[in-house]
Each structure stands twice: as C-alpha cells, then as structure tokens.
Enzyme design. Structure first.
Site, short mmCIF file in Angstrom:
data_model
loop_
_atom_site.label_atom_id
_atom_site.label_comp_id
_atom_site.label_asym_id
_atom_site.label_seq_id
_atom_site.Cartn_x
_atom_site.Cartn_y
_atom_site.Cartn_z
N ASN A 1 64.30 -71.67 75.56
CA ASN A 1 63.20 -72.29 76.60
C ASN A 1 63.69 -71.73 78.02
O ASN A 1 64.80 -71.99 78.43
CB ASN A 1 63.67 -73.86 76.62
CG ASN A 1 62.88 -74.59 77.56
OD1 ASN A 1 62.05 -74.12 78.24
ND2 ASN A 1 63.15 -76.04 77.66
N LYS B 1 62.30 -72.30 80.82
CA LYS B 1 61.94 -73.20 82.06
C LYS B 1 61.40 -72.55 83.03
O LYS B 1 60.55 -71.74 82.64
CB LYS B 1 63.26 -74.08 82.22
CG LYS B 1 64.20 -74.62 80.96
CD LYS B 1 65.38 -75.26 81.58
CE LYS B 1 65.93 -76.01 80.14
NZ LYS B 1 66.87 -76.68 80.32
N HIS C 1 60.36 -82.44 76.29
CA HIS C 1 61.68 -82.01 76.82
C HIS C 1 62.19 -82.97 77.83
O HIS C 1 61.32 -83.72 78.21
CB HIS C 1 61.66 -80.61 77.55
CG HIS C 1 63.07 -79.95 77.74
ND1 HIS C 1 63.66 -80.52 78.89
CD2 HIS C 1 63.57 -79.03 77.15
CE1 HIS C 1 64.78 -79.71 78.85
NE2 HIS C 1 64.93 -79.00 77.98
N GLU D 1 63.55 -83.00 80.55
CA GLU D 1 62.96 -82.60 81.79
C GLU D 1 61.72 -82.88 82.21
O GLU D 1 61.49 -83.52 83.24
CB GLU D 1 63.45 -81.21 82.41
CG GLU D 1 64.62 -80.86 82.36
CD GLU D 1 65.22 -79.32 82.06
OE1 GLU D 1 64.29 -78.36 81.96
OE2 GLU D 1 66.41 -79.14 81.85
N GLU E 1 68.24 -83.10 71.52
CA GLU E 1 69.04 -82.44 72.66
C GLU E 1 69.63 -83.66 73.57
O GLU E 1 68.73 -84.33 74.41
CB GLU E 1 67.90 -81.75 73.64
CG GLU E 1 67.31 -80.57 72.89
CD GLU E 1 66.70 -79.55 74.03
OE1 GLU E 1 67.27 -78.68 73.88
OE2 GLU E 1 65.81 -79.92 74.57
N GLY F 1 72.29 -78.41 80.12
CA GLY F 1 72.87 -77.60 81.27
C GLY F 1 73.98 -78.09 82.06
O GLY F 1 74.10 -77.81 83.12
N SER G 1 73.48 -76.72 76.10
CA SER G 1 74.67 -76.09 76.34
C SER G 1 75.01 -75.10 75.40
O SER G 1 76.19 -75.07 74.96
CB SER G 1 75.60 -76.57 76.90
OG SER G 1 75.39 -77.42 78.35
#
Ligand code: PGA
Length: 249
Positions: A9, A11, A94, A96, A166, A172, A212
């Site tokens: 991904n 992003k 996701h 985010e 996730e 991240g 991560s």
C-alpha cells in the site's frame, strides 16, 4: 489451499517517475513465488503502473473507491473507472480512511457491496486502536467491524474478499504485533467467520497481517498458520525491502 498474498500500500507516496522506477526495480528483482504480489499506487499513477507491469505477474490495486456508479461526487473514483483501466482490486476500510476521512462501517458496507457487485476483489482492512487493545476490547471491536461491514454478504461473495487485520497501533509506528498476537487474532477472525457462515468460508478466506511488517519480522509473522500474507506500507516503498518480504513468504 488459501492464496498467499503480499500487497504493498503505497499511500500518498511516489510521483509518476518514482512509480515507474520502483516498478521496474521490483519487476527486475521479483523472486519466484506462489504468492500473489499486489501494489497499490495512488490513483493518478494507476494507468502508468498498469502499463509498466504489462506481462508481469505483479497486480495493481486501488487504495479506495466510491460506492456510487457515477455522478456529482467531486474528487471521487468509481468502480467502473477502475475496471476500465483493468484495475479489479481495491483496498477498502484502511484505518487512515477511517480516522482521517471519517469512513464508518456503514459507509464501508456500501463500498464493499458496490465493488463486489462489479466482481472486483476487495482487500478489506480493519483492526483495533491502542486504547481498545489496552482495555482488552480488541476482539469485540474486530468482531463488530467485520459484522457491520461484511456479514450481510452472502457466502458466495466471500470468494472476492481478502481480509487485512491491521492493528492501528502497529501502522507506521515501527511497533508490530508479535507473531503470537497476530496468530491469536487471525484465528479469532476465522472462528468468527465460521460462526457467521461456515467452516469452508472461514478456511478459504486469506487473512493478511498489516502494521510495520519489515524484512526482519516478516518470516516470523508469515510462519503462523492463520496468517496468509501481509499488507505492507512503508517497507513496500523500497524495492529491496519489499522483495525481501516477498521472499519471506
Ligand atoms: P506500515 O503500513 O507497514 O507502514 O505500518 C501498513 C498499512 O498501513 O497498510
């Protein structure tokens, strides 16, 4: 046998030139693997990515889409637009998108349905926040995310679903779930799906871990029986790291 998948991904990273450069490095270094390899560049670079990857086994996915067929939705992209450029896989849900853009389970249920109606493959992301893990509500949070967005689908629709667990606290941050934590949650997810549907739906769905994943921890995480691959953010932006993660599977 469940499909093994390593998906990157990207992003909001990589301009056109960088996209082409990274894809040509990846293609050159790609190891022989039974796993599906997917990359998700930004919308504006999807066409170029498809062109660069012609004849390659690497597949291209979008990072998001709207649920409507077309219309007055400024800034949005439809399933048909993606399919028109031969992109038939989309990441939805996701964290985010959920946290920065207010995407709810209810909205995601509509997006998933719209994608599946067009026969697209959905990589559906979900996972608990740090506070939820600390307060030990992570299992019930994950269960309700799945239930609210996916459990109205019929069993047949699950053939086009890939799950990506996730935990938000691991995205991240450099902090990964331990292989045992990943396995524990993936087994719980499979059990939950078996309860809502049946064993065969649960056994056949690929469940990726994301958060991560790096070359150093990928093998340990992928060695767990209910982990079928990874959704990789930061480490998918460097060809050597992404290739090492693919080798780990
Ligand atoms: P990360 O991102 O690998 O950089 O933690 C994973 C993801 O957001 O899918």
């Amino acid at each position: 046998m469940r499909t093994k998948i390593v998906a990157g991904n990207w992003k909001m990273n990589k301009n056109l030139e960088e996209t082409e450069a990274l894809l040509s490095e990846l293609s050159a270094k790609l190891p022989d693997t039974d796993a599906e390899v997917i990359v998700a560049p930004t919308f504006v670079n999807l066409v170029a990515a498809q062109r660069s990857l012609q004849g390659s086994v690497i597949q291209v996915a979008a990072q998001n889409m709207h649920f409507a067929e077309n219309g007055a939705y400024t800034g949005e992209i439809s399933a048909d637009m993606l399919l028109h450029i031969d992109v038939d896989t989309v990441i939805l849900g996701h964290s985010e998108r959920r946290s920065h853009f207010g995407e709810t389970d209810e909205l995601l249920a509509k997006k998933v349905k719209a994608a599946l109606e067009k026969d697209m493959t959905v990589i559906f992301c979900f996972g608990e926040e740090l506070e939820e893990r600390k307060s030990e509500t992570h299992f019930s949070v994950v269960e309700s995310q799945l239930k609210n967005a996916l459990f109205d689908l019929d069993a047949q629709a699950w053939k086009n679903i890939v799950l990506a667990y996730e935990p938000v606290w691991a995205i991240g941050t450099g902090e990964t779930a331990s292989p045992e934590q990943a396995q524990e949650m993936h087994a719980f997810i499979r059990k939950t799906i078996a309860g809502a549907y049946n064993d065969s739906v649960a056994d056949e769905v690929s469940i990726l871990y994301g958060g991560s994943v790096k070359p150093a921890n990928a093998s340990d995480i992928f060695s767990k029986p209910d982990v079928d691959g990874g959704l990789i953010g930061g480490a998918s932006l460097k060809s050597t790291d992404f290739v090492d993660i693919i080798k780990a599977i």
